[in-house]
Design a protein around this motif. Structure first.
Motif, PDB file in Angstrom:
ATOM      1  N   HIS A   1      -0.901  13.722  54.815  1.00  0.00           N
ATOM      2  CA  HIS A   1      -0.630  15.045  55.668  1.00  0.00           C
ATOM      3  C   HIS A   1      -0.870  16.064  55.143  1.00  0.00           C
ATOM      4  N   LEU A   2      -1.253  16.111  53.882  1.00  0.00           N
ATOM      5  CA  LEU A   2      -1.854  17.445  53.107  1.00  0.00           C
ATOM      6  C   LEU A   2      -3.000  17.546  53.446  1.00  0.00           C
TER       7      LEU A   2
ATOM      8  N   VAL B   1       3.371  24.412  49.450  1.00  0.00           N
ATOM      9  CA  VAL B   1       3.492  23.001  48.934  1.00  0.00           C
ATOM     10  C   VAL B   1       4.194  23.302  47.587  1.00  0.00           C
TER      11      VAL B   1
ATOM     12  N   HIS C   1       6.380  21.577  51.716  1.00  0.00           N
ATOM     13  CA  HIS C   1       5.922  20.301  51.664  1.00  0.00           C
ATOM     14  C   HIS C   1       5.997  19.743  50.225  1.00  0.00           C
TER      15      HIS C   1
END
Length: 149
Positions: free
Chosen positions: A6-7, A104, A123
């Motif tokens: 997903h990153l 993140v 995240h």
């Protein structure tokens, strides 16, 4: 799909990485102060993301820019003189980075908890990893995958 796929779909405005217990013995830029393998692995993975901004979360000093010069210290997260959620929020507010997204965070549970106090929707690609060894393996594999994108 890996836990980190997903990153690959966004470029973070901010990545926050942990400090480390292994440090140089002399004052240095925060980018150079932390010499442990875990910090270095997080730094390499963060660099691979090419964020707009990269900060180190120091257990003693809170949010550090890479060029901030600091003295060596021995303060683990959770210690009496460690940075608190409130201090971290104040630092982020002064820097006008509270509203950044996506954010993140790479690091262990204490690190993520502090970061989440400022950025609740952070995240966390290392979530679910069982221990530092698995985190290191994920960081290395993810960095290798990102090098091929």
């Amino acid at each position: 799909m890996t836990a980190n796929d997903h990153l690959d779909y966004f470029k973070p405005q901010l990545v926050v990485i942990p400090c480390g217990s292994r440090k140089l013995g002399v004052p240095a830029r925060s980018a150079d102060m932390y010499v442990g393998s875990y910090h270095r692995a997080c730094r390499k993975a963060a660099d691979a993301l090419q964020p707009d901004r990269l900060l180190i979360l120091s257990a003693r000093h809170g949010l550090l820019e890479l060029d901030d010069v600091i003295e060596p210290y021995d303060t683990p997260h959770g210690a009496a003189d460690a940075v608190t959620n409130q201090v971290l929020l104040e630092q982020a507010t002064v820097r006008d980075i509270v509203g950044l997204a996506p954010v993140v965070a790479l690091g262990g549970a204490r690190h993520i908890s502090l970061v989440r106090s400022v950025w609740p929707h952070v995240h966390n690609p290392l979530a679910g990893a069982r221990g530092m060894g698995e985190q290191m393996a994920r960081l290395a594999a993810w960095r290798k995958e990102r090098d091929h994108i």
